[in-house]
Design a protein around this motif. Structure first.
Motif, PDB file in Angstrom:
ATOM      1  N   ALA A  95       1.042  -0.947   0.056  1.00  0.00           N
ATOM      2  CA  ALA A  95      -0.019   0.053  -0.494  1.00  0.00           C
ATOM      3  C   ALA A  95       0.861   1.075  -0.028  1.00  0.00           C
ATOM      4  N   GLY A  96       1.663   0.653   1.137  1.00  0.00           N
ATOM      5  CA  GLY A  96       3.064   2.247   0.541  1.00  0.00           C
ATOM      6  C   GLY A  96       3.067   2.741  -0.210  1.00  0.00           C
ATOM      7  N   ARG A  97       3.546   1.628  -0.759  1.00  0.00           N
ATOM      8  CA  ARG A  97       4.972   2.101  -2.647  1.00  0.00           C
ATOM      9  C   ARG A  97       3.642   2.455  -3.624  1.00  0.00           C
ATOM     10  N   ALA A  98       2.078   1.472  -3.554  1.00  0.00           N
ATOM     11  CA  ALA A  98       1.514   2.074  -4.157  1.00  0.00           C
ATOM     12  C   ALA A  98       1.324   3.676  -4.078  1.00  0.00           C
ATOM     13  N   LEU A  99       0.619   4.300  -3.036  1.00  0.00           N
ATOM     14  CA  LEU A  99       0.244   5.824  -2.552  1.00  0.00           C
ATOM     15  C   LEU A  99       1.662   6.326  -2.891  1.00  0.00           C
ATOM     16  N   ILE A 100       3.015   6.139  -3.165  1.00  0.00           N
ATOM     17  CA  ILE A 100       4.414   6.895  -3.817  1.00  0.00           C
ATOM     18  C   ILE A 100       3.996   7.187  -5.270  1.00  0.00           C
ATOM     19  N   GLU A 101       3.654   5.888  -6.049  1.00  0.00           N
ATOM     20  CA  GLU A 101       4.154   5.729  -7.113  1.00  0.00           C
ATOM     21  C   GLU A 101       2.871   6.551  -8.151  1.00  0.00           C
ATOM     22  N   HIS A 102       1.400   6.640  -6.817  1.00  0.00           N
ATOM     23  CA  HIS A 102       0.475   7.345  -7.446  1.00  0.00           C
ATOM     24  C   HIS A 102       0.497   8.580  -7.824  1.00  0.00           C
ATOM     25  N   VAL A 103       1.653   8.882  -6.250  1.00  0.00           N
ATOM     26  CA  VAL A 103       1.416  10.428  -5.989  1.00  0.00           C
ATOM     27  C   VAL A 103       3.268  10.622  -7.281  1.00  0.00           C
ATOM     28  N   GLN A 104       3.531   9.943  -8.015  1.00  0.00           N
ATOM     29  CA  GLN A 104       4.838   9.652  -8.636  1.00  0.00           C
ATOM     30  C   GLN A 104       4.147  10.570 -10.028  1.00  0.00           C
ATOM     31  N   GLY A 105       2.652   9.006 -10.674  1.00  0.00           N
ATOM     32  CA  GLY A 105       2.136   9.391 -11.804  1.00  0.00           C
ATOM     33  C   GLY A 105       1.358  10.673 -11.715  1.00  0.00           C
ATOM     34  N   ALA A 106       0.720  11.073 -10.307  1.00  0.00           N
ATOM     35  CA  ALA A 106      -0.135  12.747  -9.901  1.00  0.00           C
ATOM     36  C   ALA A 106       1.460  13.785 -10.956  1.00  0.00           C
ATOM     37  N   ALA A 107       2.839  13.524 -10.219  1.00  0.00           N
ATOM     38  CA  ALA A 107       3.370  14.354 -10.864  1.00  0.00           C
ATOM     39  C   ALA A 107       3.479  14.485 -11.718  1.00  0.00           C
ATOM     40  N   ARG A 108       4.098  13.861 -12.261  1.00  0.00           N
ATOM     41  CA  ARG A 108       4.125  13.714 -14.120  1.00  0.00           C
ATOM     42  C   ARG A 108       2.986  13.562 -14.556  1.00  0.00           C
ATOM     43  N   GLU A 109       1.520  13.671 -14.208  1.00  0.00           N
ATOM     44  CA  GLU A 109       0.648  15.132 -15.169  1.00  0.00           C
ATOM     45  C   GLU A 109       0.666  15.939 -14.671  1.00  0.00           C
ATOM     46  N   ALA A 110       0.869  16.426 -13.536  1.00  0.00           N
ATOM     47  CA  ALA A 110       1.492  17.920 -13.437  1.00  0.00           C
ATOM     48  C   ALA A 110       2.522  18.781 -13.563  1.00  0.00           C
ATOM     49  N   GLY A 111       3.506  17.838 -14.121  1.00  0.00           N
ATOM     50  CA  GLY A 111       4.444  18.623 -15.206  1.00  0.00           C
ATOM     51  C   GLY A 111       6.143  18.792 -14.409  1.00  0.00           C
ATOM     52  N   ALA A 112       5.560  18.258 -13.193  1.00  0.00           N
ATOM     53  CA  ALA A 112       6.675  18.735 -11.681  1.00  0.00           C
ATOM     54  C   ALA A 112       7.437  17.480 -12.188  1.00  0.00           C
ATOM     55  N   GLY A 113       9.032  18.460 -11.526  1.00  0.00           N
ATOM     56  CA  GLY A 113      10.376  17.817 -12.063  1.00  0.00           C
ATOM     57  C   GLY A 113      10.600  16.343 -10.773  1.00  0.00           C
ATOM     58  N   ALA A 114      10.146  16.374  -9.858  1.00  0.00           N
ATOM     59  CA  ALA A 114      10.173  15.577  -8.099  1.00  0.00           C
ATOM     60  C   ALA A 114       8.996  14.911  -7.958  1.00  0.00           C
ATOM     61  N   VAL A 115       9.032  14.379  -6.801  1.00  0.00           N
ATOM     62  CA  VAL A 115       8.102  14.341  -5.097  1.00  0.00           C
ATOM     63  C   VAL A 115       8.884  14.324  -4.625  1.00  0.00           C
ATOM     64  N   ARG A 116       9.121  15.230  -2.711  1.00  0.00           N
ATOM     65  CA  ARG A 116       9.275  15.203  -2.275  1.00  0.00           C
ATOM     66  C   ARG A 116       8.628  14.395  -0.824  1.00  0.00           C
ATOM     67  N   LEU A 117       9.714  14.029   0.346  1.00  0.00           N
ATOM     68  CA  LEU A 117       8.508  13.925   1.554  1.00  0.00           C
ATOM     69  C   LEU A 117       9.812  14.201   2.812  1.00  0.00           C
ATOM     70  N   ALA A 118       9.502  14.445   3.511  1.00  0.00           N
ATOM     71  CA  ALA A 118      10.543  14.366   4.710  1.00  0.00           C
ATOM     72  C   ALA A 118      10.178  13.077   6.239  1.00  0.00           C
ATOM     73  N   THR A 119      10.732  12.472   6.735  1.00  0.00           N
ATOM     74  CA  THR A 119      10.221  11.769   7.774  1.00  0.00           C
ATOM     75  C   THR A 119      11.552  11.686   8.715  1.00  0.00           C
ATOM     76  N   GLN A 120      10.528  11.038  10.082  1.00  0.00           N
ATOM     77  CA  GLN A 120      11.646  11.050  11.146  1.00  0.00           C
ATOM     78  C   GLN A 120      12.973  10.416  11.034  1.00  0.00           C
ATOM     79  N   GLU A 121      14.178  10.528  11.205  1.00  0.00           N
ATOM     80  CA  GLU A 121      15.340   9.641  10.901  1.00  0.00           C
ATOM     81  C   GLU A 121      14.927   9.000  11.450  1.00  0.00           C
ATOM     82  N   GLY A 122      14.566   8.248  12.716  1.00  0.00           N
ATOM     83  CA  GLY A 122      14.330   6.859  13.307  1.00  0.00           C
ATOM     84  C   GLY A 122      13.338   6.747  12.868  1.00  0.00           C
ATOM     85  N   ASN A 123      12.740   6.601  12.563  1.00  0.00           N
ATOM     86  CA  ASN A 123      10.891   5.825  11.145  1.00  0.00           C
ATOM     87  C   ASN A 123      11.930   4.426  10.036  1.00  0.00           C
ATOM     88  N   ALA A 124      12.641   3.997  10.675  1.00  0.00           N
ATOM     89  CA  ALA A 124      13.070   2.600  10.531  1.00  0.00           C
ATOM     90  C   ALA A 124      12.472   2.249   8.653  1.00  0.00           C
TER      91      ALA A 124
END
Length: 146
Positions: A95-124
């Motif tokens: 599910a996590g991978r599919a959600l990220i890939e969904h946003v990647q597709g939305a980014a491509r459609e919007a003409g965005a150059g990348a997808v970014r996110l932040a997480t806590q360093e310890g979120n292994a």
């Protein structure tokens, strides 16, 4: 089989427990956030986009919130994932991978150059997934009080 669906006004009952789980993970009180976040999701003018990962029965397993933002340094736009959460019982389902890939597709459609996110360093757990997409950047995130 997983399906990613945009969140609509009829999805609050599926979205809210996941959002509460996300808030609990980061030890944040969800009460002051629920109403404005839901309002932003339902307002196409807000810029916040949202989707749910659903299993074959339609049960919501995870959520993602993102928006297209300006990146002045490169003169481009990027998609920024604000929130990504998968119910702990559904982790490992893709599910996590599919959600990220969904946003990647939305980014491509919007003409965005990348997808970014932040997480806590310890979120292994999350970082193991994110590292499959790209290495962590060398930037350090600061949050300044107002």
């Amino acid at each position: 089989m997983l399906k990613i669906t945009p969140i609509t006004q009829t999805d609050r009952a599926a979205w809210e427990p996941l959002f509460r789980g996300y808030c609990a993970f980061y030890k944040s009180d969800p009460e002051p956030a629920i109403a404005p976040v839901w309002s932003w999701i339902c307002d196409p003018q807000s810029g916040l986009r949202a989707a749910l990962a659903r299993d074959a029965s339609g049960r919501a397993l995870g959520l993602v919130h993102w928006e297209v933002i300006l990146r002045p340094l490169k003169g481009e736009t990027i998609c920024y994932i604000h929130d990504l959460f998968v119910d702990p019982e559904a982790r490992g389902t893709g599910a996590g991978r599919a959600l990220i890939e969904h946003v990647q597709g939305a980014a491509r459609e919007a003409g965005a150059g990348a997808v970014r996110l932040a997480t806590q360093e310890g979120n292994a757990t999350a970082r193991r997934l994110y590292d499959q997409f790209a290495p962590a950047s060398d930037f350090i995130l600061y949050t300044f009080p107002t």
